[in-house]
Scaffold this motif. Structure first.
Motif, PDB file in Angstrom:
ATOM      1  N   ALA A   1       0.826  -1.206   0.000  1.00 14.98           N
ATOM      2  CA  ALA A   1       0.000   0.000   0.000  1.00 14.98           C
ATOM      3  C   ALA A   1       0.861   1.257   0.000  1.00 14.98           C
ATOM      4  CB  ALA A   1      -0.932  -0.009   1.205  1.00 14.98           C
ATOM      5  N   LEU A   2       1.869   1.278   0.852  1.00 11.98           N
ATOM      6  CA  LEU A   2       2.739   2.448   0.940  1.00 11.98           C
ATOM      7  C   LEU A   2       3.564   2.615  -0.334  1.00 11.98           C
ATOM      8  CD1 LEU A   2       3.889   2.052   4.628  1.00 11.98           C
ATOM      9  CD2 LEU A   2       2.538   3.947   3.717  1.00 11.98           C
ATOM     10  N   THR A   3       3.997   1.508  -0.912  1.00 16.04           N
ATOM     11  CA  THR A   3       4.763   1.569  -2.156  1.00 16.04           C
ATOM     12  C   THR A   3       3.913   2.146  -3.277  1.00 16.04           C
ATOM     13  OG1 THR A   3       6.079  -0.358  -1.495  1.00 16.04           O
ATOM     14  CG2 THR A   3       6.080   0.221  -3.831  1.00 16.04           C
ATOM     15  N   ALA A   4       2.683   1.668  -3.391  1.00 15.44           N
ATOM     16  CA  ALA A   4       1.791   2.150  -4.451  1.00 15.44           C
ATOM     17  C   ALA A   4       1.417   3.613  -4.243  1.00 15.44           C
ATOM     18  CB  ALA A   4       0.529   1.287  -4.496  1.00 15.44           C
ATOM     19  N   GLU A   5       1.098   3.980  -3.020  1.00 15.40           N
ATOM     20  CA  GLU A   5       0.697   5.363  -2.747  1.00 15.40           C
ATOM     21  C   GLU A   5       1.878   6.310  -2.937  1.00 15.40           C
ATOM     22  OE1 GLU A   5      -2.269   8.205  -1.753  1.00 15.40           O
ATOM     23  OE2 GLU A   5      -2.302   6.110  -2.428  1.00 15.40           O
ATOM     24  N   GLY A   6       3.085   5.839  -2.671  1.00 12.26           N
ATOM     25  CA  GLY A   6       4.264   6.674  -2.844  1.00 12.26           C
ATOM     26  C   GLY A   6       4.502   7.088  -4.278  1.00 12.26           C
ATOM     27  N   VAL A   7       3.961   6.311  -5.237  1.00  9.58           N
ATOM     28  CA  VAL A   7       4.104   6.663  -6.651  1.00  9.58           C
ATOM     29  C   VAL A   7       3.402   7.979  -6.955  1.00  9.58           C
ATOM     30  CG1 VAL A   7       3.545   5.928  -9.007  1.00  9.58           C
ATOM     31  CG2 VAL A   7       4.369   4.258  -7.347  1.00  9.58           C
ATOM     32  N   ILE A   8       2.289   8.254  -6.277  1.00  9.88           N
ATOM     33  CA  ILE A   8       1.519   9.473  -6.567  1.00  9.88           C
ATOM     34  C   ILE A   8       1.615  10.510  -5.449  1.00  9.88           C
ATOM     35  CG2 ILE A   8      -0.123   8.284  -8.063  1.00  9.88           C
ATOM     36  CD1 ILE A   8      -2.071   8.162  -5.727  1.00  9.88           C
ATOM     37  N   ASP A   9       2.294  10.171  -4.365  1.00  9.13           N
ATOM     38  CA  ASP A   9       2.445  11.087  -3.242  1.00  9.13           C
ATOM     39  C   ASP A   9       3.935  11.240  -2.935  1.00  9.13           C
ATOM     40  OD1 ASP A   9       2.540  12.446  -0.831  1.00  9.13           O
ATOM     41  OD2 ASP A   9       0.862  11.364   0.069  1.00  9.13           O
ATOM     42  N   PRO A  10       4.592  12.236  -3.540  1.00  5.46           N
ATOM     43  CA  PRO A  10       6.044  12.396  -3.359  1.00  5.46           C
ATOM     44  C   PRO A  10       6.455  12.572  -1.900  1.00  5.46           C
ATOM     45  CG  PRO A  10       5.266  13.754  -5.181  1.00  5.46           C
ATOM     46  CD  PRO A  10       4.055  13.232  -4.477  1.00  5.46           C
TER      47      PRO A  10
END
Length: 203
Positions: A115-124
């Motif tokens: 979840a954190l990896t995926a969200e990090g793609v769109i949340d710098p």
């Protein structure tokens, strides 16, 4: 009659935070990141959603802090454990990569990590915190061990430890992210063997 003690607000806050951490991690594991909501976390933790919004700006921030807390508790507050240095670089790297495989396959950590990896793609901002607080301390352990191996003559003197560690970590992460093939101890051992063929000094 003994005077009554005033309620300890800090202890109450700690209990609430722990309940929120546990609720966030549990919900992500059960329902996935997209279906996890602040309202759901609040209901699961037994707190009002305004309590969560007072401490965190988003569910990703809640999950990030919950994940960091879980990592700290797993290490018993002792910080990142060092990669072993037994004098056998291959054996030491196989041990740590096998442990990494176990952690990536652990249901308790897999869902929040994805979840954190995926969200990090769109949340710098989230990605930066993930790297700074969680990933970078772990990568530095590889740098330290590889530099020690260079000093011992087990790794080429011209090898860049930051590049070299990616030969070890990146294949595991790639296979784990894509879920194309099983992530196993045997694969971890093969990664070490292949990487060291390029890192060890040649006669």
């Amino acid at each position: 009659m003994a005077p009554q003690k005033a309620p300890d607000s800090s202890r109450r806050s700690d209990r609430s935070r722990r309940a929120i951490y546990d609720a966030a991690l549990a919900l992500v594991g059960e329902a996935g990141y997209a279906r996890t909501t602040i309202e759901g976390i609040a209901a699961r933790a037994g707190v009002g959603k305004q309590t969560i919004y007072r401490w965190w700006p988003s569910k990703s921030a809640v999950l990030m802090e919950a994940f960091l807390d879980m990592a700290a508790r797993r290490s018993d507050g002792a910080g990142e454990p060092a990669i072993p240095d037994t004098g056998d670089l291959a054996a030491d790297l196989r041990a740590v990569l096998r442990a990494t495989v176990d952690e990536l396959n652990d249901p308790a950590t897999e869902a929040p990590t994805r979840a954190l990896t995926a969200e990090g793609v769109i949340d710098p901002a989230l990605a930066a915190r993930f790297v700074e607080d969680l990933l970078e301390p772990q990568l530095q352990l590889y740098v330290t061990r590889l530099r020690a191996a260079q000093e011992a003559g087990d790794v080429r003197a011209d090898a860049d430890p930051r590049v070299a560690l990616e030969l070890l970590v990146a294949p595991l992460t790639h296979r784990w992210l894509l879920r194309t093939l099983p992530l196993t101890h045997e694969y971890a051992d093969a990664v070490v063997d292949h990487a060291l063929r390029g890192l060890t000094p040649r006669p």
